[in-house]
Design a protein around this motif. Structure first.
Motif, PDB file in Angstrom:
ATOM      1  N   LYS A   1       0.834  -1.210   0.000  1.00 56.19           N
ATOM      2  CA  LYS A   1       0.000   0.000   0.000  1.00 56.19           C
ATOM      3  C   LYS A   1       0.864   1.255   0.000  1.00 56.19           C
ATOM      4  O   LYS A   1       0.573   2.236  -0.693  1.00 56.19           O
ATOM      5  CB  LYS A   1      -0.931   0.006   1.205  1.00 56.19           C
ATOM      6  CG  LYS A   1      -2.108  -0.948   1.096  1.00 56.19           C
ATOM      7  CD  LYS A   1      -3.003  -0.847   2.329  1.00 56.19           C
ATOM      8  CE  LYS A   1      -4.183  -1.814   2.242  1.00 56.19           C
ATOM      9  NZ  LYS A   1      -5.033  -1.741   3.460  1.00 56.19           N
ATOM     10  N   ILE A   2       1.933   1.220   0.767  1.00 60.05           N
ATOM     11  CA  ILE A   2       2.831   2.369   0.846  1.00 60.05           C
ATOM     12  C   ILE A   2       3.537   2.588  -0.490  1.00 60.05           C
ATOM     13  O   ILE A   2       3.611   3.707  -0.999  1.00 60.05           O
ATOM     14  CB  ILE A   2       3.858   2.169   1.979  1.00 60.05           C
ATOM     15  CG1 ILE A   2       3.149   2.125   3.329  1.00 60.05           C
ATOM     16  CG2 ILE A   2       4.913   3.264   1.961  1.00 60.05           C
ATOM     17  CD1 ILE A   2       4.029   1.644   4.468  1.00 60.05           C
ATOM     18  N   VAL A   3       4.036   1.513  -1.072  1.00 57.09           N
ATOM     19  CA  VAL A   3       4.750   1.613  -2.349  1.00 57.09           C
ATOM     20  C   VAL A   3       3.809   2.084  -3.457  1.00 57.09           C
ATOM     21  O   VAL A   3       4.158   2.958  -4.252  1.00 57.09           O
ATOM     22  CB  VAL A   3       5.395   0.262  -2.712  1.00 57.09           C
ATOM     23  CG1 VAL A   3       5.965   0.293  -4.125  1.00 57.09           C
ATOM     24  CG2 VAL A   3       6.486  -0.088  -1.700  1.00 57.09           C
ATOM     25  N   ASP A   4       2.615   1.518  -3.505  1.00 52.71           N
ATOM     26  CA  ASP A   4       1.646   1.929  -4.525  1.00 52.71           C
ATOM     27  C   ASP A   4       1.313   3.416  -4.403  1.00 52.71           C
ATOM     28  O   ASP A   4       1.205   4.132  -5.415  1.00 52.71           O
ATOM     29  CB  ASP A   4       0.363   1.101  -4.406  1.00 52.71           C
ATOM     30  CG  ASP A   4       0.537  -0.341  -4.861  1.00 52.71           C
ATOM     31  OD1 ASP A   4       1.564  -0.631  -5.499  1.00 52.71           O
ATOM     32  OD2 ASP A   4      -0.360  -1.155  -4.588  1.00 52.71           O
ATOM     33  N   ALA A   5       1.154   3.892  -3.171  1.00 50.03           N
ATOM     34  CA  ALA A   5       0.844   5.311  -2.965  1.00 50.03           C
ATOM     35  C   ALA A   5       2.000   6.187  -3.407  1.00 50.03           C
ATOM     36  O   ALA A   5       1.804   7.257  -4.015  1.00 50.03           O
ATOM     37  CB  ALA A   5       0.523   5.563  -1.492  1.00 50.03           C
ATOM     38  N   ALA A   6       3.222   5.757  -3.134  1.00 47.87           N
ATOM     39  CA  ALA A   6       4.406   6.514  -3.542  1.00 47.87           C
ATOM     40  C   ALA A   6       4.520   6.576  -5.063  1.00 47.87           C
ATOM     41  O   ALA A   6       4.892   7.618  -5.634  1.00 47.87           O
ATOM     42  CB  ALA A   6       5.656   5.890  -2.937  1.00 47.87           C
TER      43      ALA A   6
ATOM     44  N   VAL B   1       8.219  12.768  -3.792  1.00 51.60           N
ATOM     45  CA  VAL B   1       8.024  11.614  -2.919  1.00 51.60           C
ATOM     46  C   VAL B   1       8.799  11.803  -1.617  1.00 51.60           C
ATOM     47  O   VAL B   1      10.015  12.008  -1.622  1.00 51.60           O
ATOM     48  CB  VAL B   1       8.483  10.313  -3.605  1.00 51.60           C
ATOM     49  CG1 VAL B   1       8.366   9.128  -2.649  1.00 51.60           C
ATOM     50  CG2 VAL B   1       7.665  10.057  -4.857  1.00 51.60           C
ATOM     51  N   SER B   2       8.106  11.760  -0.520  1.00 53.49           N
ATOM     52  CA  SER B   2       8.714  11.763   0.807  1.00 53.49           C
ATOM     53  C   SER B   2       7.864  10.879   1.696  1.00 53.49           C
ATOM     54  O   SER B   2       6.696  10.597   1.389  1.00 53.49           O
ATOM     55  CB  SER B   2       8.770  13.187   1.382  1.00 53.49           C
ATOM     56  OG  SER B   2       7.453  13.679   1.623  1.00 53.49           O
ATOM     57  N   MET B   3       8.434  10.425   2.774  1.00 51.19           N
ATOM     58  CA  MET B   3       7.672   9.579   3.685  1.00 51.19           C
ATOM     59  C   MET B   3       6.455  10.323   4.227  1.00 51.19           C
ATOM     60  O   MET B   3       5.363   9.747   4.359  1.00 51.19           O
ATOM     61  CB  MET B   3       8.559   9.099   4.829  1.00 51.19           C
ATOM     62  CG  MET B   3       9.735   8.236   4.379  1.00 51.19           C
ATOM     63  SD  MET B   3       9.246   6.668   3.625  1.00 51.19           S
ATOM     64  CE  MET B   3       9.043   5.649   5.094  1.00 51.19           C
TER      65      MET B   3
ATOM     66  N   GLN C   1       0.646  11.115   4.347  1.00 49.50           N
ATOM     67  CA  GLN C   1      -0.506  12.019   4.255  1.00 49.50           C
ATOM     68  C   GLN C   1      -1.507  11.506   3.232  1.00 49.50           C
ATOM     69  O   GLN C   1      -2.727  11.553   3.458  1.00 49.50           O
ATOM     70  CB  GLN C   1      -0.032  13.418   3.878  1.00 49.50           C
ATOM     71  CG  GLN C   1      -1.133  14.470   3.841  1.00 49.50           C
ATOM     72  CD  GLN C   1      -0.593  15.835   3.455  1.00 49.50           C
ATOM     73  OE1 GLN C   1       0.474  15.955   2.867  1.00 49.50           O
ATOM     74  NE2 GLN C   1      -1.338  16.887   3.783  1.00 49.50           N
ATOM     75  N   SER C   2      -1.013  11.024   2.106  1.00 52.66           N
ATOM     76  CA  SER C   2      -1.917  10.538   1.058  1.00 52.66           C
ATOM     77  C   SER C   2      -2.707   9.318   1.512  1.00 52.66           C
ATOM     78  O   SER C   2      -3.799   9.050   1.007  1.00 52.66           O
ATOM     79  CB  SER C   2      -1.126  10.213  -0.216  1.00 52.66           C
ATOM     80  OG  SER C   2      -0.380   9.015  -0.071  1.00 52.66           O
TER      81      SER C   2
ATOM     82  N   MET D   1       5.348   8.473  11.114  1.00 54.16           N
ATOM     83  CA  MET D   1       5.975   7.434  11.940  1.00 54.16           C
ATOM     84  C   MET D   1       5.357   6.059  11.710  1.00 54.16           C
ATOM     85  O   MET D   1       6.038   5.036  11.817  1.00 54.16           O
ATOM     86  CB  MET D   1       5.867   7.814  13.420  1.00 54.16           C
ATOM     87  CG  MET D   1       6.785   8.957  13.824  1.00 54.16           C
ATOM     88  SD  MET D   1       8.523   8.679  13.366  1.00 54.16           S
ATOM     89  CE  MET D   1       8.894   7.197  14.284  1.00 54.16           C
ATOM     90  N   SER D   2       4.087   6.025  11.353  1.00 55.00           N
ATOM     91  CA  SER D   2       3.448   4.726  11.113  1.00 55.00           C
ATOM     92  C   SER D   2       4.045   4.033   9.893  1.00 55.00           C
ATOM     93  O   SER D   2       4.109   2.806   9.832  1.00 55.00           O
ATOM     94  CB  SER D   2       1.933   4.896  10.947  1.00 55.00           C
ATOM     95  OG  SER D   2       1.627   5.675   9.802  1.00 55.00           O
ATOM     96  N   LEU D   3       4.508   4.818   8.915  1.00 56.92           N
ATOM     97  CA  LEU D   3       5.138   4.229   7.730  1.00 56.92           C
ATOM     98  C   LEU D   3       6.468   3.583   8.079  1.00 56.92           C
ATOM     99  O   LEU D   3       6.839   2.552   7.507  1.00 56.92           O
ATOM    100  CB  LEU D   3       5.349   5.285   6.645  1.00 56.92           C
ATOM    101  CG  LEU D   3       4.256   5.392   5.571  1.00 56.92           C
ATOM    102  CD1 LEU D   3       2.929   5.795   6.205  1.00 56.92           C
ATOM    103  CD2 LEU D   3       4.666   6.372   4.484  1.00 56.92           C
TER     104      LEU D   3
END
Length: 261
Positions: free
Chosen positions: A41-46, A58-60, A65-66, A72-74
């Motif tokens: 999910k994180i990679v797809d959003a990035a 692209v930043s953590m 936010q998206s 911190m959860s990421l």
């Protein structure tokens, strides 16, 4: 001691964390509601952000936010932006590999390989902005390499020769991909195809490029070949270049065969 994935811990510890994540050999956190977040999910959003706004966007924190989570959860899933970039790169390399088709020549298959690689650069313009830091290590990228080696499986070549041809064809794919990406980007921003052909600059160049300073370029410029004013009998330049590479591979293979005879 081996992990549950059959790789010993000492070897595992030598791999960069982004690589181990790409192979799925890192335990995922158990905290939080089941399924709330995942590496995918994180990679797809990035990737969505990078496709739309470029790699610099692209930043953590932007990715978090998206997704509606805190930054911190990421970090519970992906420990750094560098690891995120590795995973993004691997994800877009995970392209469909065409099945083997009886009667299809190796030249046809290599053409498919090249234009599939070019398509990655066009669909994800940021892909070429990530620097090359090592041999490919992630599964998506290695799957593409395996495809190219499948094409060469019956070649009378040793492993080093196959890897050299892989590098040659892949390098051409990358060069074509970057050119196609830049052309797409410029056209989206308002440029016309004629900008790349140079037709609009032909008159100025013919006055600036003098034969005494540019003795070999001058006649080509005056013929219209440099700025695509004249009809091109060889067709598309990138296709032409690829065919000459394939000709070179074919010639080398024929030499190897005749040498064995």
């Amino acid at each position: 001691m081996e992990t549950g994935d059959g790789i010993d811990e000492e070897t595992l510890n030598r791999l960069p964390s982004g690589i181990t994540l790409s192979w799925g050999i890192v335990k995922q956190p158990r905290r939080g509601p089941k399924g709330e977040l995942s590496v995918k999910k994180i990679v797809d959003a990035a990737i969505v952000i990078a496709d739309r706004d470029g790699l610099a966007a692209v930043s953590m924190s932007r990715v978090a936010q998206s997704l509606g989570f805190t930054t911190m959860s990421l970090y519970r899933y992906i420990t750094s932006k560098e690891d995120l970039l590795v995973l993004m790169q691997d994800a877009v390399c995970d392209i469909p590999i065409p099945p083997e088709v009886a009667g299809k020549t190796w030249r046809q298959e290599m053409r498919e390989y090249v234009w599939a690689c070019v398509d990655v650069f066009r669909k994800h313009p940021w892909y070429g902005d990530i620097p090359i830091t090592s041999v490919p290590l992630t599964p998506g990228n290695l799957q593409v390499i395996d495809w190219m080696l499948r094409i060469m499986r019956d070649f009378l070549l040793n492993d080093f020769e196959k890897m050299s041809f892989l590098l040659l064809v892949s390098s051409y794919s990358r060069a074509c991909g970057l050119i196609a990406r830049d052309m797409d980007r410029a056209i989206r921003e308002g440029a016309s195809p004629e900008t790349f052909s140079g037709v609009g600059y032909s008159s100025a160049l013919k006055q600036l490029v003098k034969p005494d300073r540019f003795p070999y370029l001058h006649p080509i410029l005056m013929s219209g070949a440099y700025t695509d004013e004249a009809d091109n009998p060889i067709g598309d330049d990138l296709d032409f270049g690829l065919e000459r590479i394939l000709d070179g591979i074919e010639h080398y293979l024929q030499q190897k065969i005749s040498g064995q005879g």
